[in-house]
Enzyme design. Structure first.
Site, PDB file in Angstrom:
ATOM      1  N   HIS A  29       0.738  -1.263   0.054  1.00 47.52           N
ATOM      2  CA  HIS A  29       0.127  -0.076   0.123  1.00 47.52           C
ATOM      3  C   HIS A  29       0.867   1.284  -0.048  1.00 47.52           C
ATOM      4  CE1 HIS A  29      -2.482  -3.455   1.626  1.00 47.52           C
ATOM      5  NE2 HIS A  29      -3.529  -2.451   1.497  1.00 47.52           N
ATOM      6  N   LEU A 118      -8.522  -2.378  10.857  1.00 53.58           N
ATOM      7  CA  LEU A 118      -8.688  -0.678  10.958  1.00 53.58           C
ATOM      8  C   LEU A 118      -9.473  -0.530  12.486  1.00 53.58           C
ATOM      9  CD1 LEU A 118      -8.838   0.458   7.242  1.00 53.58           C
ATOM     10  CD2 LEU A 118      -6.883   0.469   8.917  1.00 53.58           C
ATOM     11  N   GLY A 155     -10.015   5.270   6.807  1.00 56.40           N
ATOM     12  CA  GLY A 155     -10.816   3.759   7.152  1.00 56.40           C
ATOM     13  C   GLY A 155     -10.567   3.743   8.702  1.00 56.40           C
ATOM     14  N   ASN A 184      -6.483  11.928   3.655  1.00 54.28           N
ATOM     15  CA  ASN A 184      -6.174  12.113   2.380  1.00 54.28           C
ATOM     16  C   ASN A 184      -7.632  11.893   1.492  1.00 54.28           C
ATOM     17  OD1 ASN A 184      -6.589   9.161   1.877  1.00 54.28           O
ATOM     18  ND2 ASN A 184      -4.460   8.860   2.379  1.00 54.28           N
ATOM     19  N   HIS A 259      -3.760   3.144  -3.487  1.00 50.44           N
ATOM     20  CA  HIS A 259      -4.052   2.438  -2.147  1.00 50.44           C
ATOM     21  C   HIS A 259      -3.248   1.210  -1.928  1.00 50.44           C
ATOM     22  CE1 HIS A 259      -6.050   1.818   1.745  1.00 50.44           C
ATOM     23  NE2 HIS A 259      -6.206   0.704   0.935  1.00 50.44           N
ATOM     24  N   SER A 377     -24.210  -7.178  37.421  1.00 53.29           N
ATOM     25  CA  SER A 377     -24.511  -8.281  36.871  1.00 53.29           C
ATOM     26  C   SER A 377     -23.302  -9.145  36.889  1.00 53.29           C
ATOM     27  CB  SER A 377     -25.278  -8.168  35.437  1.00 53.29           C
ATOM     28  OG  SER A 377     -26.443  -7.600  35.661  1.00 53.29           O
ATOM     29  N   GLU A 406     -18.260  -2.934  24.291  1.00 48.40           N
ATOM     30  CA  GLU A 406     -17.601  -4.004  24.304  1.00 48.40           C
ATOM     31  C   GLU A 406     -16.405  -4.127  23.542  1.00 48.40           C
ATOM     32  OE1 GLU A 406     -21.928  -4.819  25.536  1.00 48.40           O
ATOM     33  OE2 GLU A 406     -20.806  -3.898  23.771  1.00 48.40           O
ATOM     34  N   ASP A 464     -34.540 -13.574  29.370  1.00 44.07           N
ATOM     35  CA  ASP A 464     -33.972 -12.690  28.811  1.00 44.07           C
ATOM     36  C   ASP A 464     -33.974 -12.950  27.067  1.00 44.07           C
ATOM     37  OD1 ASP A 464     -33.100 -10.691  30.280  1.00 44.07           O
ATOM     38  OD2 ASP A 464     -31.149 -11.834  30.637  1.00 44.07           O
ATOM     39  N   HIS A 468     -30.008 -13.325  24.329  1.00 42.35           N
ATOM     40  CA  HIS A 468     -29.180 -13.399  25.583  1.00 42.35           C
ATOM     41  C   HIS A 468     -28.791 -14.585  25.768  1.00 42.35           C
ATOM     42  CE1 HIS A 468     -29.948  -8.907  25.630  1.00 42.35           C
ATOM     43  NE2 HIS A 468     -29.366  -8.936  26.858  1.00 42.35           N
TER      44      HIS A 468
END
Length: 481
Positions: A29, A118, A155, A184, A259, A377, A406, A464, A468
């Protein structure tokens, strides 16, 4: 302030090495690496504080190439500063080389994090900066006082993990985190405007960052922006550098085709001629450029020597030495006693985890972490209340309030572990390990001592509902090496 003529020659040589490195491998790249070269040169030649003889010196500045596909740029800089050899550039992307297609932290001296997916390099840098802030509060600024610098691409910021991590970095006030965003406005498929309408200046200001916009090829403006960023101790800084893809190339500037594929030989020759480099020489690194890139080495060696002398004196204090040795010693030598459980009882896994956490936390002061907004929890509420919430004005506290993030949580934990010192943990429901999955894979690839606590690990979570119930998750996680 550098010599502008020599500065330009150095940047041209760096771009020449990028073109030759990618061309020799017949893959890579070059375009983004060429657009980022001005920032990278200023950072490595004037600001980045390291020990030239010890790539793992503990108080070094960290540089994270979040745009891992620009690896040819990083390898060119590492060659010019003496970390790797010219033959390593020639072996780019070859099996067994020190220069894989994307940087690998346990392979190449000077590489701080394995990047390529990325956004994760950005998020890991938040963990690196958080570790520095925490350890400085625990050990003193005379022992821990360094910056975390990041090079991020369009990105990277399109990946939501970067924005989630950025929000936490601003909340926590990580003033020693400095990100250069190489804007860019080109990505593999074409112009970024096809896929992105975000005003990142406004977004990051809303995240409580200092934002500075510059011409990403104006080295004076870049220099001033870095200086300004270093002076703001209360906020992380995003330097938005407006750049041109494949900057300096003879006919391909702004071309998204640069790229992800090498420039043709005739384009490389024409570009070198345009830059004043010998068109018929490959992997050209003249002595004056090498000398410029290594001009600060003697001063850096002396700085590291003085730091080690100070550390030796500080280690005479028993409490300091105990914490330092636990933070920096081999993890395999840690010895902990665990709570006992009565035979025949069937405690819920969250209760067993909570009991273990509460038992070892006072005996393991380097343990830091938290929950993705599931404190009661996940049984992390007692840890939070006992050791306080980490953040601006409270960097010595040990609980990281990640919120419902998360994936950023998992990548930030990787950054904490990459820095060295803290032992990070993060907790959520097992079903939400799917959100963490690629960062868990990166924990594995980097061989990091990161603790994942997944509670509510049974399909018996009937109330749930199926969203879940972690039916397939154990088998899925076991597939990660």
């Amino acid at each position: 302030m550098g010599n502008e003529t020599l500065d330009q020659k150095c940047v041209n040589v760096i771009r020449g090495l990028v073109m030759d490195t990618v061309r020799a491998a017949n893959s890579g790249h070059p375009g983004g690496a060429m657009s980022s070269a001005d920032f990278a040169y200023v950072l490595f030649s004037e600001f980045l504080n390291t020990d030239p003889d010890d790539a793992r010196w503990f108080n070094r500045d960290r540089f994270v190439l979040s745009a891992g596909h620009e690896s040819a740029l990083l390898y060119a800089l590492l060659q010019l500063t003496g970390r790797i050899g010219m033959d390593d550039l020639r072996a780019f992307r070859q099996l067994g080389s020190l220069t894989p297609g994307h940087p690998e932290r346990d392979l190449t001296p000077g590489v701080e994090a394995t990047t390529g997916p990325l956004g994760q390099g950005f998020a890991m840098s938040v963990g690196l900066a958080a570790a520095e802030a925490h350890l400085a509060a625990k050990l003193g600024a005379d022992v821990l006082d360094h910056f975390t610098y990041v090079l991020a691409s369009d990105g990277d910021l399109q990946e939501p993990i970067a924005l989630g991590a950025a929000s936490l970095a601003g909340l926590w006030g990580l003033g020693k985190l400095i990100v250069f965003y190489d804007s860019n406005k080109i990505q593999l498929a074409g112009p970024t405007k096809r896929a992105d309408c975000c005003d990142y200046k406004k977004a990051f200001e809303a995240f409580c960052w200092q934002v500075i916009e510059v011409d990403g090829h104006d080295r004076g403006a870049i220099r001033k922006a870095i200086q300004t960023a270093r002076l703001d101790a209360s906020r992380p800084t995003l330097i938005i550098g407006h750049t041109v893809m494949a900057k300096g190339s003879a006919t391909r500037e702004g071309d998204h085709g640069t790229h992800g594929e090498p420039l043709p030989p005739e384009e490389i020759a024409a570009t070198k001629t345009k830059m004043g480099l010998p068109a018929d020489q490959f992997f050209f690194a003249p002595d004056d450029v090498v000398a410029q890139m290594r001009a600060r080495h003697d001063g850096q060696r002396e700085n590291a020597r003085l730091w080690r002398e100070n550390l030796k004196a500080r280690l005479a204090d028993k409490d300091f030495a105990a914490y330092w040795n636990m933070a920096t010693g081999p993890r395999g030598k840690l010895s902990l006693d665990w709570p006992s459980f009565e035979a025949g009882t069937k405690p819920a896994t969250r209760q067993a985890w909570g009991k273990c956490l509460d038992h070892i936390a006072p005996k393991l002061p380097v343990l830091v972490g938290g929950s993705a907004d599931l404190d009661p929890s996940n049984q992390t509420a007692k840890f939070r209340d006992a050791y306080g919430v980490f953040g601006a004005g409270a960097f010595g506290n040990r609980c990281l309030a990640f919120g419902v993030r998360e994936f950023p949580m998992a990548a930030i934990m990787n950054g904490l572990a990459l820095h060295g010192g803290p032992i990070p943990f993060g907790a959520t429901f097992l079903t939400f390990s799917d959100y963490c999955r690629n960062a868990i894979r990166m924990s594995s690839l980097q061989k990091l001592p990161v603790l994942y606590a997944f509670t509510h690990d049974s399909f018996h979570l009937g109330e749930d509902g199926p969203t879940h119930q972690p039916v397939e998750h154990m088998a899925s996680l076991r597939l990660i090496p």
